[in-house]
Design a protein around this motif. Structure first.
Motif, PDB file in Angstrom:
ATOM      1  N   ALA A 130       0.842  -1.066  -0.016  1.00  0.00           N
ATOM      2  CA  ALA A 130      -0.032  -0.291   0.064  1.00  0.00           C
ATOM      3  C   ALA A 130       0.745   1.113   0.104  1.00  0.00           C
ATOM      4  O   ALA A 130       1.725   1.460   0.862  1.00  0.00           O
ATOM      5  N   THR A 131       0.964   1.762  -1.160  1.00  0.00           N
ATOM      6  CA  THR A 131       1.741   3.185  -1.169  1.00  0.00           C
ATOM      7  C   THR A 131       1.454   4.075  -0.303  1.00  0.00           C
ATOM      8  O   THR A 131       2.557   4.741   0.285  1.00  0.00           O
ATOM      9  N   GLN A 132       0.262   4.448   0.163  1.00  0.00           N
ATOM     10  CA  GLN A 132      -0.079   5.320   1.028  1.00  0.00           C
ATOM     11  C   GLN A 132       0.527   5.153   2.515  1.00  0.00           C
ATOM     12  O   GLN A 132       0.677   6.036   3.224  1.00  0.00           O
ATOM     13  N   LEU A 133       1.129   3.910   2.770  1.00  0.00           N
ATOM     14  CA  LEU A 133       1.473   3.431   4.037  1.00  0.00           C
ATOM     15  C   LEU A 133       3.136   3.544   4.069  1.00  0.00           C
ATOM     16  O   LEU A 133       3.592   3.057   5.242  1.00  0.00           O
ATOM     17  N   HIS A 134       3.621   3.718   3.124  1.00  0.00           N
ATOM     18  CA  HIS A 134       5.155   3.568   3.117  1.00  0.00           C
ATOM     19  C   HIS A 134       5.658   4.822   3.865  1.00  0.00           C
ATOM     20  O   HIS A 134       6.929   4.619   4.370  1.00  0.00           O
ATOM     21  N   SER A 135       5.015   5.817   4.235  1.00  0.00           N
ATOM     22  CA  SER A 135       5.603   6.768   5.192  1.00  0.00           C
ATOM     23  C   SER A 135       5.672   6.409   6.719  1.00  0.00           C
ATOM     24  O   SER A 135       6.158   6.946   7.576  1.00  0.00           O
ATOM     25  N   LYS A 136       4.878   5.281   7.031  1.00  0.00           N
ATOM     26  CA  LYS A 136       4.785   4.586   8.030  1.00  0.00           C
ATOM     27  C   LYS A 136       6.006   3.889   8.538  1.00  0.00           C
ATOM     28  O   LYS A 136       6.251   2.779   8.279  1.00  0.00           O
ATOM     29  N   LEU A 196       6.186   0.289  10.126  1.00  0.00           N
ATOM     30  CA  LEU A 196       5.580  -1.048   9.005  1.00  0.00           C
ATOM     31  C   LEU A 196       6.888  -1.460   8.209  1.00  0.00           C
ATOM     32  O   LEU A 196       6.920  -2.699   7.882  1.00  0.00           O
ATOM     33  N   ALA A 197       7.917  -0.534   7.904  1.00  0.00           N
ATOM     34  CA  ALA A 197       9.130  -0.672   7.185  1.00  0.00           C
ATOM     35  C   ALA A 197       8.679  -1.327   5.737  1.00  0.00           C
ATOM     36  O   ALA A 197       9.451  -2.371   5.417  1.00  0.00           O
ATOM     37  N   LEU A 198       7.544  -0.713   5.196  1.00  0.00           N
ATOM     38  CA  LEU A 198       6.979  -1.707   3.892  1.00  0.00           C
ATOM     39  C   LEU A 198       8.042  -1.205   2.641  1.00  0.00           C
ATOM     40  O   LEU A 198       8.285  -2.560   1.919  1.00  0.00           O
ATOM     41  N   PRO A 199       8.634  -0.125   2.451  1.00  0.00           N
ATOM     42  CA  PRO A 199       9.495  -0.056   1.586  1.00  0.00           C
ATOM     43  C   PRO A 199      10.836  -1.093   1.877  1.00  0.00           C
ATOM     44  O   PRO A 199      11.207  -1.590   0.644  1.00  0.00           O
ATOM     45  N   LYS A 200      11.378  -1.193   3.079  1.00  0.00           N
ATOM     46  CA  LYS A 200      12.587  -2.212   3.107  1.00  0.00           C
ATOM     47  C   LYS A 200      12.182  -3.537   2.775  1.00  0.00           C
ATOM     48  O   LYS A 200      12.698  -4.297   2.118  1.00  0.00           O
ATOM     49  N   LEU A 201      10.867  -3.981   3.415  1.00  0.00           N
ATOM     50  CA  LEU A 201      10.582  -5.228   3.027  1.00  0.00           C
ATOM     51  C   LEU A 201      10.133  -5.726   1.551  1.00  0.00           C
ATOM     52  O   LEU A 201      10.405  -6.785   1.153  1.00  0.00           O
ATOM     53  N   LYS A 202       9.775  -4.775   1.112  1.00  0.00           N
ATOM     54  CA  LYS A 202       9.595  -4.555  -0.607  1.00  0.00           C
ATOM     55  C   LYS A 202      10.930  -5.044  -1.217  1.00  0.00           C
ATOM     56  O   LYS A 202      10.799  -5.608  -2.173  1.00  0.00           O
ATOM     57  N   SER A 203      11.805  -4.121  -0.839  1.00  0.00           N
ATOM     58  CA  SER A 203      13.041  -4.153  -1.561  1.00  0.00           C
ATOM     59  C   SER A 203      13.665  -5.776  -1.287  1.00  0.00           C
ATOM     60  O   SER A 203      14.356  -6.195  -2.237  1.00  0.00           O
ATOM     61  N   GLU A 204      13.479  -6.273   0.134  1.00  0.00           N
ATOM     62  CA  GLU A 204      14.034  -7.419   0.582  1.00  0.00           C
ATOM     63  C   GLU A 204      13.267  -8.638  -0.418  1.00  0.00           C
ATOM     64  O   GLU A 204      13.900  -9.729  -0.695  1.00  0.00           O
ATOM     65  N   PHE A 205      12.045  -8.323  -0.410  1.00  0.00           N
ATOM     66  CA  PHE A 205      11.234  -9.346  -1.188  1.00  0.00           C
ATOM     67  C   PHE A 205      11.677  -9.618  -2.832  1.00  0.00           C
ATOM     68  O   PHE A 205      11.954 -10.581  -3.257  1.00  0.00           O
ATOM     69  N   ALA A 212      -4.196  -6.005   7.391  1.00  0.00           N
ATOM     70  CA  ALA A 212      -2.927  -5.299   8.052  1.00  0.00           C
ATOM     71  C   ALA A 212      -1.822  -5.758   7.323  1.00  0.00           C
ATOM     72  O   ALA A 212      -1.761  -6.888   6.630  1.00  0.00           O
ATOM     73  N   LEU A 213      -0.966  -4.627   7.390  1.00  0.00           N
ATOM     74  CA  LEU A 213       0.354  -4.900   6.593  1.00  0.00           C
ATOM     75  C   LEU A 213       1.534  -4.847   7.393  1.00  0.00           C
ATOM     76  O   LEU A 213       1.260  -3.878   8.704  1.00  0.00           O
TER      77      LEU A 213
END
Length: 347
Positions: free
Chosen positions: A79-85, A88-97, A138-139
């Motif tokens: 969810a792009t809108q949650l990248h600032s949280k 959650l570390a979504l950008p980092k996890l996405k990069s590792e994925f 939840a993400l």
């Protein structure tokens, strides 16, 4: 006596179209699976990381294939809108994925193996129906769809938080344990490129003779007392401010308020996360106390005027008491744990 063969001939005539129908159905399913696999392979080869961008239409095509499907599906819900949280570390996890996907592709170059494994990412704003299909509320959320999964909500396997605690390495272990496929070593890009290494070596070789000459004459910056003093203060501040935690976790200095996005939050209430600003604030308070202690033990003892000594000592005690009180207050506010002083009942 003659035996009539009409029923046998009728049965054979009835079984023939049924067999042809089953054969055509099997061939159609096989052709459909082959076409989807071919399309996914093309999309995978076009992606620089090997991760395919998934949407509702493509997911419906994949799930419409008869089970067992000829491949596993690994989906990263984003969810792009949650990248600032930051928590959650979504950008980092996405990069590792993506790193796991590229490593799997490079370590397993044979595209004709069976079963295969495809990596997907899906975005909430584009594919809300797919999020609802998997009951994702939840993400971060990563899910594996085995070839035999008929109902993706119950038959697919969700990756626990512990399975990406070590990022790409633990993700690879999850895949290998669930699919029996080998991901292989994680091919992380080097921190410094080969050209950069050669350039640094050239600079060091050119600079070394000049450095040795100045070192022998005692005219380098390493002979400066003030440099070592500033370095000691910096190391002390770096140690007590949690800067290493901020670097490892890539924590932001501040974050937007969840209730009011126009406001900024510098202090996060809760023991699960620490923002950079609050770490630096605590480090600054600790450094004040440390510098005052150094001043008292190295400078103030040389002051000959007793009245000046007393005034400075009392002032520094007051400031140090205030700094320690602020640290205790912030620790209690953040974690909920209180610090209490106790007088001894007897000596």
């Amino acid at each position: 006596m003659a035996i009539s063969q009409t029923p046998i001939g009728g049965a054979a005539a009835l079984l023939l179209p049924i067999s042809l129908l089953l054969l055509l159905t099997t061939l159609a399913a096989s052709l459909s699976s082959d076409s989807v696999v071919s399309e996914l392979s093309d999309l995978q080869s076009q992606s620089p990381t090997g991760v395919i961008h998934l949407n509702d239409a493509l997911l419906r095509r994949i799930l419409s294939l008869p089970t067992p499907r000829p491949f596993h599906s690994m989906i990263f819900f984003d969810a792009t809108q949650l990248h600032s949280k930051a928590e959650l570390a979504l950008p980092k996890l996405k990069s590792e994925f993506a790193l796991v996907a590229s490593s799997f592709q490079s370590n397993n170059p044979n595209p004709n193996r069976n079963p295969q494994l495809f990596f997907f990412n899906i975005e909430f704003q584009e594919s809300q129906a797919s999020f609802g299909l998997f009951a994702v509320n939840a993400l971060p959320h990563i899910r594996l769809i085995p070839p035999t999964a008929a109902d993706v909500k119950t038959d697919s396997i969700q990756m626990d938080a512990s399975d990406f605690s070590r990022l790409a390495e633990s993700m690879a272990e999850f895949i290998e344990s669930r699919t029996k496929l080998s991901v292989g070593p994680i091919n992380r890009p080097p921190a410094v490129s080969r050209k950069q290494i050669l350039f640094l070596l050239a600079v060091v070789l050119i600079w070394t003779p000049f450095f040795i000459k100045k070192l022998l004459t005692g005219k380098t910056i390493f002979h400066e007392k003030n440099l070592w003093m500033a370095g000691a203060i910096f190391i002390y501040f770096f140690s007590v401010s949690g800067a290493m935690f901020n670097i490892i976790r890539k924590m932001p200095m501040f974050m937007a308020d969840r209730q009011d996005p126009n406001k900024l939050v510098f202090f996060y209430q809760g023991s699960g996360m620490q923002l950079g600003a609050e770490g630096f604030s605590i480090g600054f308070l600790y450094t004040i106390v440390g510098l005052m202690l150094a001043f008292v033990t190295h400078v103030l003892v040389r002051v000959k005027n007793r009245n000046v000594q007393r005034v400075l000592m009392i002032s520094m005690l007051i400031v140090s008491f205030w700094a320690v009180k602020k640290v205790v207050f912030l620790d209690n506010w953040k974690t909920g744990y209180g610090i209490h002083g106790y007088w001894p009942s007897s000596w």
